[in-house]
Enzyme design. Structure first.
Site, PDB file in Angstrom:
ATOM      1  N   ARG A 203      26.805  24.683  57.192  1.00  0.00           N
ATOM      2  CA  ARG A 203      26.047  23.797  58.076  1.00  0.00           C
ATOM      3  C   ARG A 203      26.408  24.008  59.549  1.00  0.00           C
ATOM      4  NH1 ARG A 203      23.976  24.017  54.213  1.00  0.00           N
ATOM      5  NH2 ARG A 203      23.477  22.447  52.645  1.00  0.00           N
ATOM      6  N   SER A 252      21.627  14.018  53.317  1.00  0.00           N
ATOM      7  CA  SER A 252      23.035  13.915  52.903  1.00  0.00           C
ATOM      8  C   SER A 252      23.894  13.557  54.103  1.00  0.00           C
ATOM      9  CB  SER A 252      23.517  15.247  52.324  1.00  0.00           C
ATOM     10  OG  SER A 252      22.830  15.488  51.133  1.00  0.00           O
ATOM     11  N   GLU A 322      28.142  15.220  57.775  1.00  0.00           N
ATOM     12  CA  GLU A 322      27.245  16.343  58.093  1.00  0.00           C
ATOM     13  C   GLU A 322      26.315  15.911  59.234  1.00  0.00           C
ATOM     14  OE1 GLU A 322      25.395  18.219  54.675  1.00  0.00           O
ATOM     15  OE2 GLU A 322      23.553  18.537  55.813  1.00  0.00           O
TER      16      GLU A 322
END
Ligand code: FAD
Length: 331
Positions: A203, A252, A322
């Site tokens: 990510r 998420s 995240e």
């Protein structure tokens, strides 16, 4: 805000929004030297984020072209004002006190999609500007019979955001199909970076901290349009089955630590359905924090902290967000 105060804030930090008297006047005066384009003062970030929470940004600007973008950041650099580019706001949590600084949203010329290499047998290169939505590129690719991005079907957000975040799903990520990216540095200079130069991370990218992605070139393969479309539909159906896709969220919330699904750890900590104020751990997917309609950013942060504590206690694992937190002085 004086130039000295801007300097003290640092170029890309986004402290909480305590507008100083005279800030707007000062800024208006300074910005007139180099910026005639669209801007909004005291602009609600809740409207620019899929969480639908957060206070106002001092200024949101909408450069329409590469030239405007470059002139804008050169001017902001001269004034040492903090700025940050955002996409569709599907991975940001903005503090209730907002953002003191300049939020840049890419405008008109940042939406094009173009097939640039038809000479290779299997591989086709597709150039997409950063403001284009991922959904639009994916459906364009399906129509053109270009395969590779199906895994990302259903991920909201812009191509710039997906590139910056190295967005991923179903075991694949943007870096798998990224050929190169044109990035702009903090002084408004553009340069192309190959996949290898960017160095993908989970990510993220090793190159990321200072980069604004303005254009991404994807390497895709020729395929059957109907089969590609069917795969996209299947991926979206799987998402709808497992995720609260229509809730106000940022997907998420936490990264999966060492490949262990964060949702599993949160569920094992007994937190499905747990609520703080208007923020709740989704019953459908424990790694989704959802805004039930009345959440504040503070509710979401409190819930985030609670989840981290409980998961640490239960499994000894530290969860890292995240979602990118903007405008918080300290958490
Ligand atoms: C329902 C739902 C499902 C999701 N599913 C997934 C998923 O499966 N996989 C996944 O990876 N993510 C998922 N997400 C998160 C999010 O959609 C992705 O991270 C997306 O790529 C973010 O794009 P954005 O344009 O909204 O970026 P933003 O949220 O606007 O920005 C995210 C970060 O990228 C930076 N950024 C944005 N544009 C640029 C640019 N042009 N150049 C440099 N930096 C930039 C911002 O400064 C910020 O730090 C989901 C979100 C939701 C709401």
């Amino acid at each position: 805000m004086s130039v000295a105060q801007g300097k003290a804030l640092g170029k890309d930090c986004f402290p909480c929004n305590t507008l100083l008297p005279g800030w707007a006047d000062d800024f208006l005066e300074m910005i007139r030297d180099f910026w005639n384009g669209e801007l909004k003062w005291n602009c609600s970030m809740a409207d620019l984020s899929t969480f639908r929470v957060g206070g106002a940004a001092s200024v949101v600007v909408f450069p329409l072209s590469l030239n405007e973008l470059s002139l804008l950041v050169q001017g902001l650099g001269r004034m040492n004002l903090p700025w940050r580019v955002i996409g569709r706001g599907s991975n940001i949590l903005v503090s209730d006190s907002g953002i003191e600084g300049v939020v840049v949203v890419l405008g008109r010329d940042f939406c094009s999609i173009e097939r640039i290499d038809i000479h290779r047998r299997e591989q086709v290169l597709v150039r997409v500007m950063a403001g284009c939505s991922l959904a639009k590129v994916i459906s364009w690719c399906a129509e053109q019979g270009l395969s590779g991005l199906e895994f990302a079907a259903g991920i909201p957000g812009s191509v710039g955001g997906a590139t910056a975040m190295n967005a991923g799903a179903f075991g694949r990520e943007i870096s798998d199909v990224l050929y190169s990216v044109v990035i702009m540095d903090r002084v408004g200079t553009f340069r192309s970076k190959s996949h290898e130069q960017m160095q993908p991370a989970y990510r993220s990218w090793n190159e990321r901290p200072d980069m604004t992605a303005v254009e991404t070139i994807f390497k895709l393969k020729k395929g059957d349009p109907e089969a590609i479309e069917a795969r996209c539909r299947d991926i979206i159906a799987q998402r709808r089955n497992k995720q609260p896709c229509h809730a106000m969220s940022c997907g998420s919330f936490f990264k999966n630590p060492d490949g262990i699904p964060a949702g599993k750890l949160i569920e094992e900590a007994g937190l499905k359905g747990f609520q703080v104020g208007g923020a709740r751990v989704s019953e459908k997917h424990a790694n989704f924090i959802i805004n039930t309609g009345t959440a504040t950013a503070a509710d979401i942060v409190s819930l985030m902290k609670h989840i981290r504590e409980r998961v640490l206690k239960k499994s000894g694992i530290v969860l890292e967000p995240e979602v990118e937190l903007l405008g918080f002085v300290s958490i």
